[in-house]
Design an enzyme around this catalytic site. Sequence first.
Site, PDB file in Angstrom:
ATOM      1  N   PHE A  81      -1.306   0.175   3.032  1.00 42.33           N
ATOM      2  CA  PHE A  81      -0.731  -1.166   3.084  1.00 42.33           C
ATOM      3  C   PHE A  81      -0.415  -1.519   4.526  1.00 42.33           C
ATOM      4  O   PHE A  81      -0.239  -0.632   5.363  1.00 42.33           O
ATOM      5  CB  PHE A  81       0.557  -1.236   2.246  1.00 42.33           C
ATOM      6  CG  PHE A  81       0.461  -2.206   1.101  1.00 42.33           C
ATOM      7  CD1 PHE A  81      -0.177  -1.876  -0.065  1.00 42.33           C
ATOM      8  CD2 PHE A  81       1.013  -3.483   1.208  1.00 42.33           C
ATOM      9  CE1 PHE A  81      -0.275  -2.772  -1.117  1.00 42.33           C
ATOM     10  CE2 PHE A  81       0.927  -4.384   0.165  1.00 42.33           C
ATOM     11  CZ  PHE A  81       0.277  -4.033  -1.008  1.00 42.33           C
ATOM     12  N   GLN A  94       8.673 -15.370   5.546  1.00 42.72           N
ATOM     13  CA  GLN A  94       7.373 -14.711   5.672  1.00 42.72           C
ATOM     14  C   GLN A  94       6.252 -15.520   5.028  1.00 42.72           C
ATOM     15  O   GLN A  94       6.381 -15.975   3.891  1.00 42.72           O
ATOM     16  CB  GLN A  94       7.423 -13.340   5.001  1.00 42.72           C
ATOM     17  CG  GLN A  94       6.079 -12.623   5.045  1.00 42.72           C
ATOM     18  CD  GLN A  94       6.220 -11.159   4.678  1.00 42.72           C
ATOM     19  OE1 GLN A  94       6.253 -10.807   3.509  1.00 42.72           O
ATOM     20  NE2 GLN A  94       6.310 -10.304   5.674  1.00 42.72           N
ATOM     21  N   HIS A 105       2.578 -14.947   3.735  1.00 44.29           N
ATOM     22  CA  HIS A 105       1.633 -13.881   3.403  1.00 44.29           C
ATOM     23  C   HIS A 105       0.263 -14.297   3.925  1.00 44.29           C
ATOM     24  O   HIS A 105      -0.126 -15.452   3.770  1.00 44.29           O
ATOM     25  CB  HIS A 105       1.593 -13.680   1.886  1.00 44.29           C
ATOM     26  CG  HIS A 105       0.906 -12.417   1.485  1.00 44.29           C
ATOM     27  ND1 HIS A 105      -0.461 -12.278   1.550  1.00 44.29           N
ATOM     28  CD2 HIS A 105       1.389 -11.245   1.033  1.00 44.29           C
ATOM     29  CE1 HIS A 105      -0.781 -11.052   1.149  1.00 44.29           C
ATOM     30  NE2 HIS A 105       0.318 -10.412   0.821  1.00 44.29           N
ATOM     31  N   LEU A 145      -1.107 -15.480  -4.515  1.00 40.83           N
ATOM     32  CA  LEU A 145      -1.181 -14.261  -3.727  1.00 40.83           C
ATOM     33  C   LEU A 145      -2.413 -13.420  -4.053  1.00 40.83           C
ATOM     34  O   LEU A 145      -2.704 -13.164  -5.209  1.00 40.83           O
ATOM     35  CB  LEU A 145       0.080 -13.433  -4.037  1.00 40.83           C
ATOM     36  CG  LEU A 145       0.166 -12.049  -3.427  1.00 40.83           C
ATOM     37  CD1 LEU A 145       0.412 -12.160  -1.938  1.00 40.83           C
ATOM     38  CD2 LEU A 145       1.284 -11.262  -4.089  1.00 40.83           C
ATOM     39  N   GLU A 167      -2.095  -7.577  -0.432  1.00 38.37           N
ATOM     40  CA  GLU A 167      -2.499  -6.773   0.709  1.00 38.37           C
ATOM     41  C   GLU A 167      -3.212  -5.509   0.228  1.00 38.37           C
ATOM     42  O   GLU A 167      -3.958  -4.885   0.965  1.00 38.37           O
ATOM     43  CB  GLU A 167      -1.217  -6.377   1.446  1.00 38.37           C
ATOM     44  CG  GLU A 167      -1.342  -6.214   2.919  1.00 38.37           C
ATOM     45  CD  GLU A 167       0.049  -6.208   3.547  1.00 38.37           C
ATOM     46  OE1 GLU A 167       0.686  -7.274   3.567  1.00 38.37           O
ATOM     47  OE2 GLU A 167       0.488  -5.144   3.974  1.00 38.37           O
ATOM     48  N   ARG A 200       2.271  -8.384   8.297  1.00 39.13           N
ATOM     49  CA  ARG A 200       1.975  -9.727   7.801  1.00 39.13           C
ATOM     50  C   ARG A 200       2.174 -10.836   8.820  1.00 39.13           C
ATOM     51  O   ARG A 200       1.394 -11.790   8.868  1.00 39.13           O
ATOM     52  CB  ARG A 200       2.834 -10.002   6.575  1.00 39.13           C
ATOM     53  CG  ARG A 200       2.358  -9.188   5.403  1.00 39.13           C
ATOM     54  CD  ARG A 200       3.219  -9.399   4.195  1.00 39.13           C
ATOM     55  NE  ARG A 200       2.679  -8.621   3.087  1.00 39.13           N
ATOM     56  CZ  ARG A 200       3.300  -8.461   1.928  1.00 39.13           C
ATOM     57  NH1 ARG A 200       4.496  -9.003   1.740  1.00 39.13           N
ATOM     58  NH2 ARG A 200       2.753  -7.759   0.980  1.00 39.13           N
ATOM     59  N   HIS A 232       5.820 -16.908   1.316  1.00 39.65           N
ATOM     60  CA  HIS A 232       5.847 -15.778   0.398  1.00 39.65           C
ATOM     61  C   HIS A 232       7.220 -15.168   0.197  1.00 39.65           C
ATOM     62  O   HIS A 232       7.605 -14.842  -0.924  1.00 39.65           O
ATOM     63  CB  HIS A 232       4.893 -14.708   0.946  1.00 39.65           C
ATOM     64  CG  HIS A 232       4.725 -13.522   0.071  1.00 39.65           C
ATOM     65  ND1 HIS A 232       4.257 -13.625  -1.222  1.00 39.65           N
ATOM     66  CD2 HIS A 232       4.955 -12.190   0.281  1.00 39.65           C
ATOM     67  CE1 HIS A 232       4.195 -12.408  -1.759  1.00 39.65           C
ATOM     68  NE2 HIS A 232       4.636 -11.532  -0.872  1.00 39.65           N
TER      69      HIS A 232
END
Lengths: 236, 576
Positions: free
Chosen positions: B115, B235, B237, B247, B250, B281, B347
């Site tokens: 990730f 944030q 994404h 979404l 990731e 991100r 996000h």
Amino acid sequence: MIQVKLKVFRFDPEKGDIKPRYDKFTVEADPTDKVLDLLHRVKWEQDGTLSFRRSCSHGICGSCAMKINGANMLACEANLKNFRDPTNITVEPLQSLSIFKDLVVDLTDFFKKYEIVKPYLINKTPPPATERLQSPEEHQLINESTWCIQCAACTTSCPSNWKNPQFLGPAALLKSYRYNFDSRDEGAYERMQILDNNDGVWRCHTIFNCVEACPKDINITWHISELKKKLVSREY
Amino acid sequence: MIVKHDVVIVGAGLAGLRCAIEASQNYDVAVLSKIFPTRSHSGAAQGGIAASLGNVEEDHIDWHFFDTVKGSDYLGDQDAIEFLVNDAHPAIYELEHMGVPFSRTPDGKINQRKFGGHTRNYGEKPVLRACFAADRTGHMMLHTLYDQCIKDNVRFYSEFYVMDILVKDGIVRGLVAYDMTGGHYVTIYAKVVMFGTGGYGRAFKITSNAHANTGDGLGIVLRAGLALEDMEFVQFHPTGVYRYGILVSEGARGEGAYLLNKDGERFMERYAPKLMELAPRDLTARSIQTEIDEGRGIEGKDYVHLDLRHLGEAKITERLPEIRSFCRKIVGIDPVVEPIPIQPTAHYSMGGIPVTVDGEVLADGKSQKVEGFYAAGECACVSVHGANRLGTNSQLECVVFGRRAGKAIVRFLTTNGVEKADLPEDLIKTSIERVEGIKMNEGDQKVGQLRQELQEVMMKKVGLFRDEQSLTEALEKVRELEERVKKIQIDDKGMQFNTDLTEALELDNLLHFAEIIVCGALNRKESRGAQYRRDYPKRDDQNWLKHTLAIRKDKKIEFDYKPVIITKFQPKERKY
């Protein structure tokens, strides 16, 4: 852009409605819009009293199951381009449940049945310091059954359930499978007692409506049949 | 109507349910949620939950610690981060023991994937750290925790919309809610209130968040005169589906997906040569937006491609089935044969209700506790994410700090007893009058229209790239909306499942804190993590290595600051 004639089931007992009615709205839409987009447009631009449930808008929360052109599905996934005539859409609440208002049904009974089947891991052996091991093959056995989002599209499409409201229904039975076939579970015996009667697995007459209705493409009838096989063979 | 419980939890996502399981071992716990528990947005989390279990390759708690600190752009409080990475191990094993159906390694252990920002040996290369259940990790955890709550006899109040928390003289006494299916207001009288109310992605036009994510908890806290922390850090994404914002985890890049511009170039090579697509991100989202802004979007449009094709159908079906499913059903493309058009999507909120490492809410954000009030998860700011959260750390935060809050609640009640302070009738009355006022208000403004204008201005002017001018314009607009919201009129005047009313209340909550996001960003004259100021492109540790605190007093916002807790890793230049 296309013009969609949207026919929506309306019922508001608080306002004194005795019978439901259908309201017609005309909505501008992109040919790839979802039925949920249309409902939002009606609510935000034409009639704020229209009531329906929704949340994630991409098929994982299970809020917006409803009957669209006669079939149960999630409104957020109901793509206009998949309808034979995308300009005529009829939206109704899930069948066989009482109605709070418009498309909002009473799911109390649905979730009560869920609780009846003991929907949790039963394992009286103290766990190890790390994870309980489970092989990929053992995991595969329950994988599909864990996709369920509890949207109620299956149970409310089941003719056995319409006829016998006491029937646990496909969603609760699927949940029972999910724990009964989990290699880490020791509760199959207690759970099977709940299923082994006329309101349990034997009420399923393999009509497959649930499979057709499931937005997560789960073969629910297969899972119920596995429960039946387990009961018949007494392997639990 | 008045109902009594020892503990009442608001929000039935991962943080709320994990806390409920802990506290219900000893006390009478109720969980309120405006939607049915398993509809909570935690269930939409896809890719995984971080823990340095080392099931597949070498990993260490200290590496996870460092990655999280660096990912936060050094704004994360390191005492809290240490709890996050240490407690990750027992917290995840407990989830497994509860029955979470994690994907498995061939030898039967919890499987792990790569990730963004999670690395081996302090930044060397990506490491396999995210425990996952295909791309439905959040769904599996949410449903399993709900199942455990049934086992533990937790009382659920589903479709109860919480209007206000009752705090008087620094002591919590319960809350007021609207029972949507019952059609009346209800007071819940409790010694402890815990918030796990989630984020507010719906303040933005393009978002991965559910319609329910309107930051109600934050609006409630501000109305109660309490502080919010670090609200300017929002944030985006990197990979939301173009136009939809949905979404795409990731985890897709963790499995090896590429980001490509119109020339078919893996452009991350120019921005993060070491980690490529698995950079954190903030950096990845800005890189994508730069490609788009400089004309390298696909066909000159506002998106680039996320290409999974080379992973092959078998791997996509096994590891990323849910992504494939919604791409086919909702977007109308199959990622096995076509790349996915993506753009950055709002996000996650790094900021929120300031809390101690035990989830105790801090009235002023510094030291003054509100007795009996706890918070955890996205609505809280502990702060483990600082200026930028790493993927898979939010689910971990929910579980770790929901669990810690639950244990702290048990300790609090064991010491102090369950005897409740008096119910403040005046506060109950004020709360109901406010809601009735909004319901019966007459005017020429519509909720849908105002919300849309808010979402557009936040997206355009308070997004990935900000500057003095864009933020000033946004502030002007938000203040205009704050005035116009006073003139809204809704159609539905009934009490039965009135979502016209709840949407109006949600908008009111959004507008309670939108100005704090904008002003916080305007005040902070530096770029750090998710906050990027074109006019101040550098991080400024000299002046801004500190947390923002904001309180609303008599309609005015007062700002204050507090230092960051640094225990082990001193701020360094952040490169990937």
